[in-house]
Write a protein that holds these residues in place. Sequence first.
Motif, PDB file in Angstrom:
ATOM      1  N   TYR A  33     -10.904 -12.453  38.507  1.00 15.07           N
ATOM      2  CA  TYR A  33     -11.964 -11.954  39.381  1.00 15.07           C
ATOM      3  C   TYR A  33     -12.463 -13.055  40.311  1.00 15.07           C
ATOM      4  N   LYS A  73     -18.789  -6.378  48.247  1.00 15.50           N
ATOM      5  CA  LYS A  73     -19.665  -5.671  47.325  1.00 15.50           C
ATOM      6  C   LYS A  73     -21.100  -5.671  47.807  1.00 15.50           C
ATOM      7  N   ASP A 118     -21.050   4.632  33.815  1.00 13.11           N
ATOM      8  CA  ASP A 118     -20.235   3.452  34.052  1.00 13.11           C
ATOM      9  C   ASP A 118     -19.763   3.405  35.507  1.00 13.11           C
ATOM     10  N   THR A 119     -19.212   4.502  35.956  1.00  8.61           N
ATOM     11  CA  THR A 119     -18.776   4.573  37.346  1.00  8.61           C
ATOM     12  C   THR A 119     -19.182   5.930  37.916  1.00  8.61           C
ATOM     13  N   ARG A 132     -17.161  -1.321  46.800  1.00 13.21           N
ATOM     14  CA  ARG A 132     -17.864  -1.089  45.547  1.00 13.21           C
ATOM     15  C   ARG A 132     -19.343  -1.434  45.667  1.00 13.21           C
ATOM     16  N   HIS A 188     -22.774  -1.745  43.263  1.00 14.82           N
ATOM     17  CA  HIS A 188     -23.138  -1.847  41.847  1.00 14.82           C
ATOM     18  C   HIS A 188     -24.651  -1.747  41.667  1.00 14.82           C
ATOM     19  N   GLU A 198     -21.172  -8.117  35.095  1.00 12.36           N
ATOM     20  CA  GLU A 198     -20.663  -7.028  35.925  1.00 12.36           C
ATOM     21  C   GLU A 198     -19.461  -7.501  36.753  1.00 12.36           C
ATOM     22  N   LEU A 199     -19.587  -8.679  37.338  1.00 11.18           N
ATOM     23  CA  LEU A 199     -18.528  -9.140  38.241  1.00 11.18           C
ATOM     24  C   LEU A 199     -17.289  -9.612  37.496  1.00 11.18           C
ATOM     25  N   THR A 231     -16.259  -9.036  34.193  1.00 14.14           N
ATOM     26  CA  THR A 231     -15.588  -8.304  33.119  1.00 14.14           C
ATOM     27  C   THR A 231     -15.101  -6.985  33.695  1.00 14.14           C
ATOM     28  N   ARG A 232     -14.129  -6.423  33.034  1.00 16.27           N
ATOM     29  CA  ARG A 232     -13.579  -5.169  33.509  1.00 16.27           C
ATOM     30  C   ARG A 232     -14.559  -4.015  33.283  1.00 16.27           C
ATOM     31  N   GLN A 233     -15.241  -4.039  32.136  1.00 13.76           N
ATOM     32  CA  GLN A 233     -16.137  -2.929  31.797  1.00 13.76           C
ATOM     33  C   GLN A 233     -17.439  -2.988  32.591  1.00 13.76           C
ATOM     34  N   GLY A 234     -17.907  -4.185  32.897  1.00 12.34           N
ATOM     35  CA  GLY A 234     -19.185  -4.310  33.571  1.00 12.34           C
ATOM     36  C   GLY A 234     -20.343  -3.899  32.674  1.00 12.34           C
ATOM     37  N   GLY A 244     -23.228  -2.382  34.426  1.00 20.69           N
ATOM     38  CA  GLY A 244     -24.066  -1.531  35.262  1.00 20.69           C
ATOM     39  C   GLY A 244     -23.321  -0.267  35.646  1.00 20.69           C
ATOM     40  N   MET A 273     -21.155   1.461  38.715  1.00 14.52           N
ATOM     41  CA  MET A 273     -20.414   1.090  39.916  1.00 14.52           C
ATOM     42  C   MET A 273     -20.082   2.343  40.711  1.00 14.52           C
TER      43      MET A 273
HETATM   44  N1  ARG Z   1     -15.684  -6.701  37.411  1.00 13.80           N
HETATM   45  C1  ARG Z   1     -15.168  -5.628  38.180  1.00 13.80           C
HETATM   46  C2  ARG Z   1     -15.789  -5.604  39.548  1.00 13.80           C
HETATM   47  O1  ARG Z   1     -16.772  -6.228  39.787  1.00 13.80           O
HETATM   48  C3  ARG Z   1     -15.355  -4.310  37.484  1.00 13.80           C
HETATM   49  C4  ARG Z   1     -16.779  -3.920  37.226  1.00 13.80           C
HETATM   50  C5  ARG Z   1     -16.859  -2.592  36.520  1.00 13.80           C
HETATM   51  N2  ARG Z   1     -18.200  -2.146  36.431  1.00 13.80           N
HETATM   52  C6  ARG Z   1     -18.591  -0.945  35.976  1.00 13.80           C
HETATM   53  N3  ARG Z   1     -19.857  -0.670  35.971  1.00 13.80           N
HETATM   54  N4  ARG Z   1     -17.701  -0.087  35.597  1.00 13.80           N
HETATM   55  O2  ARG Z   1     -15.263  -4.984  40.433  1.00 13.80           O
END
Ligand code: ARG
Length: 444
Positions: free
Chosen positions: A25, A210, A228-229, A266, A268, A281-282, A284-287, A289, A291
């Motif tokens: 990332y 972003k 999540d999204t 994106r 967030h 958030e930035l 990790t894949r899951q974040g 917050g 998105m």
């Molecule tokens: N870290 C990645 C990004 O900033 C994925 C964030 C995923 N966040 C979420 N809320 N699903 O693009």
Amino acid sequence: MDALELTSPAALRTFVQGIRAAAPYIYAFRDNTFVIALGGEVVDSEKFIGIIHDLNLLHSLGFRLIVVHGMRPQIEAILAQQNIESYFADGIRITDADTMDCVLEAAGQVRSRIEALLSLGLANSPMAGARNRVSSGNYLTARPLGVIDGQNMQFTGAVRRIDREAIQQRLDDGDIVLISPLGYSPTGEIFNLSMEEVAAKVAVRLEALKLVFLSDDDGLRKDKKRLDTISTDEAEALLKKSKGIPELLRLYMRQAVYASHGGVPRVHFLSSRRDGALLLELFTRQGVGTMLSHRSLETVRAATIDDIGSILALIEPLEADGILVRRSREQLEAEIERFIVMEYDNLIIGCAALVPFPEEGAGEMAALAVHPEFQREGYGEMLLHYIEAWARKIGLKELFALTTRTGHWFIERGFRQAPVSQLPMKKQALYNYRRRSLVYWKKL
Ligand code: ARG
């Protein structure tokens, strides 16, 4: 900041894994422009210093940062102090001359606080000497909002123009750009703007990668769970419903949708109450917050030769466990046009194949696999739907699958068990009586 306690081997491992996970990332994001919108309440919270540290960290990694701040609570406090009443039209503050004085005072307070903290190096750390230059200026030209609901909004304004070159110049110089929600008219008047609008317009104009809203809201929730999204379409549908969304969130969302349509990939929404929310958030894949993005993150498409490595990585563990029949790379190459793959954020997270038996009007769904980190999120089901649609399209009437362990999964999805003798002849010839897979059928 607390010193990092890395005493146990597990903690050390987690630390290393965390940095490794962040690396892609960091690589992808640096040199890109980020608009970080801070609600006024965030600036006054005790968590703010942590956010400042994280902003400094991002800046030191080469992220181009534009910080837009809000100041609603500060304005409220000053108005209350001075016994000035507020009037709103359609949820927007009407700014008369007296109110405008309070707005300017609030802006001064908030921006000084942010500037002061951003210049703070991290005491007792290698970043202690780091200098973060913050610059601000008259980047925004505004126009009066005019009359809303029969009310003259006076000094409440909207963004007319953004001095993109000036902002870019500051970013090129390595500064953090700080923008207050104030705009100036060519005739020298000052207008009170909404920080959400400013943030979204700046993000679009500066082609930000972003736009991040940090507020003390807990992000978007659905049935008490974090959303999540959310896709732009879904957000728009939500906005059309009049109930259920708090006023402020509605404002955020409307601007987020605007930014998304304007090309910001994106947007967030993060809660400032969570320490390190920006980094989590930035990086990790899951974040942590919500998105908002234009396209949904997962897509299903036909597999190509380039996917073979990823498909093998998905199915090999299942073959090792005896859940799937072993396929060699060569076999896979020969059969690749029977495969579909599911991508999540450019990562292949699932696959499945359709083997047609045209004489019998049947098809076999084979090699269904979902990446372990993405299981129980309905991706297997999505792959099944794609295979079913594909089978129908090529005129097949029935679908079957062989499985040793996951029979209940198929039964829950409308399949029924049937004897091996019901399989197409060609398939029966290959049937492995040692594996003793069960056969499940479904009419399409
Ligand atoms: N870290 C990645 C990004 O900033 C994925 C964030 C995923 N966040 C979420 N809320 N699903 O693009």
